[in-house]
Design an enzyme around this catalytic site. Structure first.
Site, mmCIF file in Angstrom:
data_model
loop_
_atom_site.group_PDB
_atom_site.id
_atom_site.type_symbol
_atom_site.label_atom_id
_atom_site.label_comp_id
_atom_site.label_asym_id
_atom_site.label_seq_id
_atom_site.Cartn_x
_atom_site.Cartn_y
_atom_site.Cartn_z
ATOM 1 N N LYS A 75 37.425 52.584 25.551
ATOM 2 C CA LYS A 75 36.485 51.713 26.256
ATOM 3 C C LYS A 75 36.979 51.344 27.657
ATOM 4 O O LYS A 75 36.212 51.393 28.624
ATOM 5 C CB LYS A 75 36.226 50.463 25.407
ATOM 6 C CG LYS A 75 35.226 49.479 25.998
ATOM 7 C CD LYS A 75 34.607 48.590 24.941
ATOM 8 C CE LYS A 75 35.598 48.006 23.968
ATOM 9 N NZ LYS A 75 36.667 47.193 24.587
ATOM 10 N N THR B 174 39.240 52.970 29.430
ATOM 11 C CA THR B 174 39.264 54.221 30.191
ATOM 12 C C THR B 174 37.869 54.540 30.726
ATOM 13 O O THR B 174 37.706 54.908 31.897
ATOM 14 C CB THR B 174 39.764 55.379 29.304
ATOM 15 O OG1 THR B 174 41.089 55.067 28.840
ATOM 16 C CG2 THR B 174 39.798 56.695 30.068
ATOM 17 N N ARG C 137 39.900 42.607 31.525
ATOM 18 C CA ARG C 137 40.833 41.584 31.047
ATOM 19 C C ARG C 137 42.278 42.042 31.259
ATOM 20 O O ARG C 137 42.553 43.227 31.372
ATOM 21 C CB ARG C 137 40.616 41.332 29.549
ATOM 22 C CG ARG C 137 39.290 40.693 29.209
ATOM 23 C CD ARG C 137 39.052 40.724 27.700
ATOM 24 N NE ARG C 137 39.022 42.103 27.222
ATOM 25 C CZ ARG C 137 39.257 42.471 25.963
ATOM 26 N NH1 ARG C 137 39.555 41.564 25.057
ATOM 27 N NH2 ARG C 137 39.202 43.728 25.614
ATOM 28 N N LYS D 101 49.251 49.091 20.556
ATOM 29 C CA LYS D 101 48.593 49.872 21.596
ATOM 30 C C LYS D 101 49.557 50.479 22.604
ATOM 31 O O LYS D 101 49.355 51.594 23.069
ATOM 32 C CB LYS D 101 47.568 48.995 22.330
ATOM 33 C CG LYS D 101 46.432 48.536 21.446
ATOM 34 C CD LYS D 101 45.488 47.595 22.164
ATOM 35 C CE LYS D 101 44.589 48.353 23.108
ATOM 36 N NZ LYS D 101 43.535 47.485 23.670
ATOM 37 N N ALA E 183 38.699 39.646 21.441
ATOM 38 C CA ALA E 183 37.299 39.534 21.015
ATOM 39 C C ALA E 183 37.149 39.347 19.510
ATOM 40 O O ALA E 183 36.067 38.986 19.044
ATOM 41 C CB ALA E 183 36.522 40.765 21.445
ATOM 42 N N PHE F 277 36.605 45.039 21.861
ATOM 43 C CA PHE F 277 36.232 45.654 20.592
ATOM 44 C C PHE F 277 34.784 46.144 20.615
ATOM 45 O O PHE F 277 34.286 46.547 21.662
ATOM 46 C CB PHE F 277 36.518 44.714 19.419
ATOM 47 C CG PHE F 277 37.992 44.475 19.207
ATOM 48 C CD1 PHE F 277 38.873 45.535 19.043
ATOM 49 C CD2 PHE F 277 38.521 43.199 19.231
ATOM 50 C CE1 PHE F 277 40.243 45.340 18.865
ATOM 51 C CE2 PHE F 277 39.888 42.980 19.062
ATOM 52 C CZ PHE F 277 40.747 44.046 18.881
ATOM 53 N N PHE G 29 36.710 64.802 23.821
ATOM 54 C CA PHE G 29 37.986 65.362 23.370
ATOM 55 C C PHE G 29 37.839 66.876 23.316
ATOM 56 O O PHE G 29 36.743 67.389 23.037
ATOM 57 C CB PHE G 29 38.354 64.825 21.983
ATOM 58 C CG PHE G 29 38.954 63.439 22.000
ATOM 59 C CD1 PHE G 29 40.324 63.254 21.855
ATOM 60 C CD2 PHE G 29 38.154 62.320 22.171
ATOM 61 C CE1 PHE G 29 40.881 61.984 21.880
ATOM 62 C CE2 PHE G 29 38.706 61.045 22.198
ATOM 63 C CZ PHE G 29 40.069 60.876 22.055
ATOM 64 N N TRP H 57 38.865 60.764 31.454
ATOM 65 C CA TRP H 57 40.299 60.818 31.126
ATOM 66 C C TRP H 57 40.938 62.015 31.824
ATOM 67 O O TRP H 57 42.029 61.906 32.395
ATOM 68 C CB TRP H 57 40.507 60.925 29.620
ATOM 69 C CG TRP H 57 41.942 60.806 29.208
ATOM 70 C CD1 TRP H 57 42.617 59.680 28.840
ATOM 71 C CD2 TRP H 57 42.912 61.886 29.126
ATOM 72 N NE1 TRP H 57 43.928 59.965 28.543
ATOM 73 C CE2 TRP H 57 44.149 61.313 28.710
ATOM 74 C CE3 TRP H 57 42.857 63.246 29.363
ATOM 75 C CZ2 TRP H 57 45.293 62.069 28.526
ATOM 76 C CZ3 TRP H 57 44.016 64.008 29.192
ATOM 77 C CH2 TRP H 57 45.220 63.411 28.770
#
Length: 559
Positions: free
Chosen positions: A74, A76, A97, A108, A276, A304, A385, A413
């Site tokens: 999200k 990214t 954020r 993460k 969140a 999220f 992907f 990405w």
């Protein structure tokens, strides 16, 4: 075969502009700039006062399907979309954020985007940054110290030590601190009592900072924080303890939004960081307002999935600030949808149309909520992907088109802004469409009715059940005059339900609310569901084990 660079290697190899050049390109006069080194700065909040008449840009919310261990990307996508808008000639800004040290050292390992869609300097952003979280923790713990000192010094307010609701805070995942006993060691060491810690991002001070419109509003909100109750049941506030002035002094610089840049030099505001799943999950109101004055298109994200971050963004932040988003992006991956369809994480790279079809209802339910509950146009961004097959991508597109929603392949990405061109073009188109933006419930409803509306309308549950204790709390909060506040649901991020094991789009379930507490300073009521906790723990193999720094000060292991 070429070696694939890690996120941190890409970020460290990037040529960054001096932050003064980023500000200049964005039209921010140097008089508002407070530099923290060469590549980050704070923008004085007087900028908003001086630019009050400047028209706002279009606000775009990026949200996602229900998260999985496969990851959705999200942040990214948010960064890549802002770069993509710039790539097609639009004046864009991204507002995100700040990452919490807890997840950085826990699961993460970093939260500044990925690949060629990142904000930099990523090491600073992921670690201490400009010290905002330290200031928030200090203000939180100052109130805790003044509360306990008041009790020690005679307890003139008649505080009931069994009804202290304020916890200390630390920005780390540390389950050992969830429940503690303090004040031991004799009469001069304090009053012994049970206590506990929350992670800093779950502190009401974090929410107050993110929702405050200026320093005056910040101080007033801090003063309204309820930290305990008297023996007769009367709330005790930070104002009663004369704490809000000192707390605001600690936060005066933290209130100023942080300016950095993407790898493609798009201006990026990164400010505030409430989770969140246990808080309202949005960056600061001040940062979003500044971004809207600077950019024609402002990309922001809410934490999220759409049932958590987007719902709170719309029902809490937009309601308080008067924001009206123009479009929503829902991020999904084929891999994550197959996970919701029952495929194990190890097998997600294999084509499986049957599992993909079984997992699609999760995405489609989020889409339906955004379109029909919130009345906003949306696009599904498939974070690409290499293992995605044409048949899988075609199936996602076909199912979304049945709901009148377009799908855009996002390759940010790997390609940065160029890879976000198709998504950016669709977002610009959606921003010109008329919409019927609205919140999901009316504030005039009772606490129980608001809870029931969220559970039925957003989660698609059969309803909500309040424990006996929660029912008592709902009545008490209503009697105290807090009945018309919005609701901040604290719920697992892994399911529409309050059971993290119920994947996809579950049916025939109820949501159990076990505790209600008022965040009077932030201006909402927190409803704790299921087993949700406000202090996470570290996993068996924390990311901290892979993070290191060499003799030249170069950090590795953040990703």
């Amino acid at each position: 075969m070429a070696t694939i660079k890690t996120d941190i290697e890409i970020a460290q190899a990037a040529e960054k502009l001096h932050i003064s050049k980023v500000a200049e390109a964005a039209g921010i006069d140097s008089k508002y700039l407070e530099q923290y080194g060469n590549y980050k700065a704070k923008i004085d909040y007087s900028y908003l006062r001086d630019h009050a008449d400047t028209p706002d840009g279009k606000l775009i919310l990026v949200t996602a399907i229900t998260p999985t261990p496969a990851g959705e990307g999200k942040t990214t996508t948010s960064v890549g979309l802002a770069d993509g808008l710039r790539y097609i000639g639009k004046k864009s800004v991204v507002a995100l954020r700040e990452p919490s040290l807890g997840p950085v050292f826990g699961v993460k390992g970093g939260a500044a985007g990925g690949g060629y869609a990142q904000v930099v300097p990523m090491e600073d952003i992921n670690l201490h940054f400009t010290g905002d979280f330290h200031a928030i923790g200090a203000a939180n713990n100052l109130l805790a110290a003044m509360l306990d000192n008041h009790i020690q010094q005679g307890n003139a307010l008649d505080i009931d030590t069994k009804q202290i609701t304020w916890k200390r805070a630390v920005d780390m995942n540390d389950r050992q601190l969830r429940n503690i006993v303090n004040g031991l060691g004799g009469r001069m060491q304090g009053v012994p009592r049970e206590d506990g810690f929350e992670i800093t991002v779950a502190s009401e001070v974090m929410a107050v900072l993110c929702l405050a419109s200026d320093i005056k509003d910040l101080k007033e909100r801090l003063g309204r924080i309820i930290c305990a109750y008297t023996r007769s049941g009367k709330p005790v506030t930070a104002h009663d303890l004369k704490a809000e002035g000192a707390m605001a002094a600690l936060l005066k610089d933290a209130l100023k939004p942080n300016l950095v840049q993407t790898l493609e030099h798009t201006p990026a505001f990164i400010h505030g960081g409430p989770f969140a799943n246990i808080a309202h999950g949005c960056n600061s109101l001040t940062a979003t307002r500044m971004a809207l004055k600077i950019g024609d298109y402002v990309v922001t994200e809410a934490g999220f999935a759409a049932d958590l971050g987007a719902e709170k963004f719309i029902d809490i932040k937009c309601r308080m600030a008067g924001f009206a988003p123009s479009a929503v992006v829902i991020v999904a991956t084929v891999r994550a949808l197959k996970y919701h369809g029952g495929v194990a994480k190890a097998d997600l790279n294999q084509e499986n149309l049957e599992a993909l079809e079984a997992g699609l209802p999760n995405l489609l339910q989020h889409v339906t909520n955004v379109k029909e509950v919130f009345g906003l146009p949306c696009v599904v961004a498939i974070n690409a992907f290499p293992t995605d097959t044409k048949e899988e991508l075609d199936m996602v597109e076909a199912k979304c088109r049945e709901l009148g929603v377009n799908v855009a392949l996002s390759e940010v990405w790997a390609k940065g802004g160029e890879g976000g061109k198709a998504l950016a073009e669709e977002v610009v188109r959606l921003c010109e469409e008329p919409n019927s933006f609205r919140q999901s419930y009316d504030l005039s409803l009772s606490i129980e009715e608001k809870l029931d509306t969220i559970c039925r309308t957003i989660y698609h549950a059969d309803g909500v059940e309040l424990t006996a204790g929660a029912k008592k709390q709902a009545k008490q909060l209503t009697d105290l005059g807090f009945g018309e506040l919005p609701i901040c649901m604290a719920k697992t991020q892994y399911s529409f339900s309050d059971d993290p094991k119920l994947l996809g789009a579950p049916k025939n379930f109820t949501v159990t609310v076990r505790n209600l507490k008022v965040s009077a300073g932030a201006g909402f009521i927190v409803a704790l569901t299921g087993d949700i906790m406000t202090m996470p723990g570290l996993p068996k193999v924390p990311s901290a084990e892979r993070i290191d720094v060499d003799e030249n000060g170069v950090i590795s292991g953040l990703f």
